[in-house]
Design a protein around this motif. Sequence first.
Motif, PDB file in Angstrom:
ATOM      1  N   SER A  48       0.878  -1.128   0.065  1.00 52.65           N
ATOM      2  CA  SER A  48       0.142  -0.111   0.025  1.00 52.65           C
ATOM      3  C   SER A  48       0.793   1.297  -0.065  1.00 52.65           C
ATOM      4  CB  SER A  48      -0.964  -0.155   0.931  1.00 52.65           C
ATOM      5  OG  SER A  48      -0.204   0.252   2.291  1.00 52.65           O
ATOM      6  N   LEU A  49       2.236   1.149   0.063  1.00 53.72           N
ATOM      7  CA  LEU A  49       3.045   2.237   0.083  1.00 53.72           C
ATOM      8  C   LEU A  49       3.702   2.415  -1.249  1.00 53.72           C
ATOM      9  CD1 LEU A  49       5.265   1.500   3.359  1.00 53.72           C
ATOM     10  CD2 LEU A  49       2.777   2.805   2.947  1.00 53.72           C
ATOM     11  N   GLY A  50       3.642   3.728  -1.737  1.00 52.47           N
ATOM     12  CA  GLY A  50       4.387   4.179  -2.883  1.00 52.47           C
ATOM     13  C   GLY A  50       5.861   3.701  -3.280  1.00 52.47           C
ATOM     14  N   HIS A  51       6.780   3.514  -2.344  1.00 50.79           N
ATOM     15  CA  HIS A  51       7.955   3.320  -2.696  1.00 50.79           C
ATOM     16  C   HIS A  51       8.226   1.775  -2.607  1.00 50.79           C
ATOM     17  CE1 HIS A  51       7.932   2.724   1.904  1.00 50.79           C
ATOM     18  NE2 HIS A  51       9.046   1.873   1.585  1.00 50.79           N
ATOM     19  N   LEU A  52       6.996   1.110  -2.216  1.00 52.85           N
ATOM     20  CA  LEU A  52       7.034  -0.422  -2.613  1.00 52.85           C
ATOM     21  C   LEU A  52       6.256  -0.700  -3.574  1.00 52.85           C
ATOM     22  CD1 LEU A  52       6.810  -1.488   1.312  1.00 52.85           C
ATOM     23  CD2 LEU A  52       8.771  -1.436  -0.182  1.00 52.85           C
ATOM     24  N   GLY A  53       6.008   0.163  -4.588  1.00 51.66           N
ATOM     25  CA  GLY A  53       5.470  -0.317  -5.892  1.00 51.66           C
ATOM     26  C   GLY A  53       4.153  -0.156  -6.105  1.00 51.66           C
ATOM     27  N   THR A  94     -10.199   3.851  -1.488  1.00 54.37           N
ATOM     28  CA  THR A  94     -10.667   4.397  -0.150  1.00 54.37           C
ATOM     29  C   THR A  94      -9.530   3.994   0.980  1.00 54.37           C
ATOM     30  OG1 THR A  94     -12.871   4.609  -0.692  1.00 54.37           O
ATOM     31  CG2 THR A  94     -12.329   5.044   1.677  1.00 54.37           C
ATOM     32  N   TYR A  95      -9.363   2.704   0.769  1.00 52.25           N
ATOM     33  CA  TYR A  95      -8.060   1.970   1.709  1.00 52.25           C
ATOM     34  C   TYR A  95      -6.770   2.858   1.555  1.00 52.25           C
ATOM     35  CZ  TYR A  95      -4.932  -1.391   3.531  1.00 52.25           C
ATOM     36  OH  TYR A  95      -3.952  -1.913   4.290  1.00 52.25           O
ATOM     37  N   LEU A  96      -6.395   3.077   0.435  1.00 52.50           N
ATOM     38  CA  LEU A  96      -5.114   3.954   0.237  1.00 52.50           C
ATOM     39  C   LEU A  96      -5.388   5.124   0.658  1.00 52.50           C
ATOM     40  CD1 LEU A  96      -4.249   2.661  -3.297  1.00 52.50           C
ATOM     41  CD2 LEU A  96      -3.412   1.806  -1.101  1.00 52.50           C
ATOM     42  N   PRO A 113     -13.862  -0.062   9.199  1.00 48.45           N
ATOM     43  CA  PRO A 113     -14.342   0.222   7.687  1.00 48.45           C
ATOM     44  C   PRO A 113     -13.645   1.083   6.704  1.00 48.45           C
ATOM     45  CG  PRO A 113     -15.651   1.466   9.459  1.00 48.45           C
ATOM     46  CD  PRO A 113     -14.643   0.545  10.151  1.00 48.45           C
ATOM     47  N   TYR A 114     -13.716   0.932   5.677  1.00 45.49           N
ATOM     48  CA  TYR A 114     -13.026   1.638   4.604  1.00 45.49           C
ATOM     49  C   TYR A 114     -13.765   2.906   4.502  1.00 45.49           C
ATOM     50  CZ  TYR A 114     -11.188  -3.222   3.556  1.00 45.49           C
ATOM     51  OH  TYR A 114     -11.014  -4.324   3.761  1.00 45.49           O
ATOM     52  N   GLY A 115     -13.193   4.006   5.113  1.00 43.19           N
ATOM     53  CA  GLY A 115     -13.682   5.136   5.139  1.00 43.19           C
ATOM     54  C   GLY A 115     -12.844   6.319   5.273  1.00 43.19           C
ATOM     55  N   CYS A 116     -12.659   7.430   4.540  1.00 46.25           N
ATOM     56  CA  CYS A 116     -11.759   8.673   4.966  1.00 46.25           C
ATOM     57  C   CYS A 116     -12.271  10.147   4.672  1.00 46.25           C
ATOM     58  CB  CYS A 116     -10.583   8.141   4.143  1.00 46.25           C
ATOM     59  SG  CYS A 116      -8.931   9.118   4.739  1.00 46.25           S
ATOM     60  N   GLU A 117     -11.790  11.103   5.209  1.00 42.02           N
ATOM     61  CA  GLU A 117     -12.288  12.279   4.911  1.00 42.02           C
ATOM     62  C   GLU A 117     -11.347  12.892   3.793  1.00 42.02           C
ATOM     63  OE1 GLU A 117      -9.486  12.950   8.425  1.00 42.02           O
ATOM     64  OE2 GLU A 117     -10.426  11.379   7.527  1.00 42.02           O
ATOM     65  N   ASP A 118     -11.700  14.014   3.085  1.00 36.34           N
ATOM     66  CA  ASP A 118     -10.786  14.664   2.391  1.00 36.34           C
ATOM     67  C   ASP A 118      -9.830  15.496   3.089  1.00 36.34           C
ATOM     68  OD1 ASP A 118     -11.529  14.282  -0.346  1.00 36.34           O
ATOM     69  OD2 ASP A 118     -13.353  15.705  -0.255  1.00 36.34           O
ATOM     70  N   GLU A 169     -15.623  -4.217 -11.103  1.00 41.45           N
ATOM     71  CA  GLU A 169     -14.500  -3.755 -10.817  1.00 41.45           C
ATOM     72  C   GLU A 169     -14.340  -2.172 -10.265  1.00 41.45           C
ATOM     73  OE1 GLU A 169     -11.537  -5.133 -10.269  1.00 41.45           O
ATOM     74  OE2 GLU A 169     -12.713  -6.975 -10.449  1.00 41.45           O
ATOM     75  N   GLU A 170     -15.513  -1.280 -10.765  1.00 39.91           N
ATOM     76  CA  GLU A 170     -15.549   0.099 -10.308  1.00 39.91           C
ATOM     77  C   GLU A 170     -15.849   0.081  -8.814  1.00 39.91           C
ATOM     78  OE1 GLU A 170     -15.650  -0.133 -14.638  1.00 39.91           O
ATOM     79  OE2 GLU A 170     -16.785  -1.347 -13.290  1.00 39.91           O
ATOM     80  N   ARG A 171     -16.593  -0.729  -8.412  1.00 34.61           N
ATOM     81  CA  ARG A 171     -16.724  -0.625  -7.045  1.00 34.61           C
ATOM     82  C   ARG A 171     -15.799  -1.248  -6.247  1.00 34.61           C
ATOM     83  NH1 ARG A 171     -22.433  -3.515  -5.882  1.00 34.61           N
ATOM     84  NH2 ARG A 171     -22.140  -2.510  -3.704  1.00 34.61           N
ATOM     85  N   PHE A 172     -14.943  -2.249  -6.696  1.00 39.86           N
ATOM     86  CA  PHE A 172     -13.643  -2.696  -5.883  1.00 39.86           C
ATOM     87  C   PHE A 172     -12.630  -1.529  -6.037  1.00 39.86           C
ATOM     88  CE2 PHE A 172     -15.088  -7.189  -6.208  1.00 39.86           C
ATOM     89  CZ  PHE A 172     -15.286  -7.440  -5.034  1.00 39.86           C
ATOM     90  N   ASP A 173     -12.592  -0.955  -7.289  1.00 36.55           N
ATOM     91  CA  ASP A 173     -11.468   0.287  -7.298  1.00 36.55           C
ATOM     92  C   ASP A 173     -11.988   1.207  -6.183  1.00 36.55           C
ATOM     93  OD1 ASP A 173     -10.345  -1.054  -9.057  1.00 36.55           O
ATOM     94  OD2 ASP A 173     -10.910  -0.112 -10.797  1.00 36.55           O
ATOM     95  N   GLU A 174     -13.075   1.666  -6.080  1.00 36.91           N
ATOM     96  CA  GLU A 174     -13.519   2.508  -5.142  1.00 36.91           C
ATOM     97  C   GLU A 174     -13.223   2.073  -3.601  1.00 36.91           C
ATOM     98  OE1 GLU A 174     -14.479   6.187  -3.469  1.00 36.91           O
ATOM     99  OE2 GLU A 174     -14.339   5.510  -5.905  1.00 36.91           O
ATOM    100  N   LEU A 175     -13.503   0.950  -3.314  1.00 42.74           N
ATOM    101  CA  LEU A 175     -12.927   0.445  -2.040  1.00 42.74           C
ATOM    102  C   LEU A 175     -11.527   0.402  -1.978  1.00 42.74           C
ATOM    103  CD1 LEU A 175     -14.435  -2.586  -0.273  1.00 42.74           C
ATOM    104  CD2 LEU A 175     -12.201  -2.503  -0.357  1.00 42.74           C
ATOM    105  N   ARG A 176     -11.019   0.014  -2.722  1.00 41.11           N
ATOM    106  CA  ARG A 176      -9.514  -0.128  -2.739  1.00 41.11           C
ATOM    107  C   ARG A 176      -8.878   1.403  -2.662  1.00 41.11           C
ATOM    108  NH1 ARG A 176      -8.041  -2.686  -7.935  1.00 41.11           N
ATOM    109  NH2 ARG A 176      -6.039  -3.196  -6.963  1.00 41.11           N
TER     110      ARG A 176
END
Length: 493
Positions: free
Chosen positions: A19-24, A263-265, A207-212, A254-261
């Motif tokens: 999930s980290l940028g420097h790890l790809g 949000t996790y990032l 839960p996968y949730g985050c603010e702006d 896949e669009e729904r999974f992309d939104e979940l993923r």
Amino acid sequence: MEKKSNILLFVADQMRSDSLGHLGNPASVTPNLDMLTREGVSFRNAYCQNPVCVPSRCSFLTGLYPHTTGHRTMHFLQNPDEPNILKVMKQAGYEVIWVGRNDVIPGNRTKEEYCSEYYNGVVMEDTKGESNNVFGFKKKGKTPAVKPEEDDNYYSFYTGKLDKKEAQESFDWNCVKSALDYLERRSKEADSPPFFLYVTLTFPHPPYGCEDPWYSGIDRKKLPPRRPCVNSLKDKPSMLYGINSRQNLNGWSEERFDELRATYLAMVSRFDYQYGLISDKLKETGVYDDTNIIVFSDHGDYTGDYTITEKVQNCFDNPISNVPLLIKPSRDHECSPRISEALAELVDIPETVADMAGIRLPYKQFGKSLLAAVSGIEFHKDAVFCEGGRLHGEEHCMEKGHGPLSPYWPRLDTQCSEGAEHTKAVMIRMGNLKYVRRLYETDELYDLEKDPMELNNVINNWAYKEEILKLKERMLTFFLETGDYVPARKDIR
């Protein structure tokens, strides 16, 4: 007498290594942790010792493997006489400041022997002398408008965009404020003892949730491929098939999974930002260069891989067992900044901390200091391990009591099966081979060089026969070495 350097442990909950940028990960926004590789070392191949919170934390705070002391469930926390690096550091003269998650000390015990101050993320004052059952975050219950089995989002843990004002008053922000307040207060005190600051947050735990701005800061188009549904794969653990059949996610686009993923990032990105606040405060107060920093997570998260979310107790795919581990030593320790390919384990943290502090741990443990690897040696261990599960009949390990209204029901209901789903297993990785010994079902073997997504279980491929024997032999030695430990005491007979 030379003053000891400070130590900061900054801990995520459920953060996978990739999930980290420097790890790809091309979609990740983690500038502060990425920059840390210019001053320290990020271990690409670091593994937790159990893929759920309590057993993992009981391991990385002791240097003992979960099986050594029987930590195999979320409900069995540390006994009063078990070792703990927080205790050790306090006894060594450090000012131990514990901020955030617990999941280690039972709620009916105080934390006075473990730390000088404790901030639980709920109230903004020291509560070390109070017994409490605050584990570190509040799980919000759901009141479904329809039956959970008819709602294909109910068991996904997906929440999406959070209200910014409400989020700013949440647990993790309270924890960061407590840590910043301590560092500011300490900077104004003369002759302060060295500090051991243990900050353990909840993000990116579902839960996968985050603010702006973090929620909107992830480019959904840059997300890497998702691992395919487990139903399309052969010889994966029955636990995964069981959870997949209950989570009701197989109809997702896949669009729904992309939104979940994404949000996790975003949650990972917010964790990175909060680490940056602590790092900046260390610099502002003039102690950054004299502070050893270790950033890691207790375990990972499937995040839609194999069409599963969250984690499990007895599976060891890289999304849940391969975790971030970054170390920036203080100026008095040699460092060769880089991304290291060396195999490492969270069980190594207590011995590493002791090495940084120039002390010896007063008990036998099984970790190995990472400072030699930090200095530039590109070998640390020949093998790493992760373990979990239960025997048939161990009902107390099933974690019963969660009905279909609990978002955890798909996993916990599967755990109550007396089939092979929730049963004992142990993983060993040597080089690019990962072998999983399972007590009641088919073993697993993955060649991570040829199959980095762990899609093809080659346990029955005779081309790997010799390698499998070597892995089994090494696992036998592991259990012989770590099967128990004798407390350093003499009891009156």
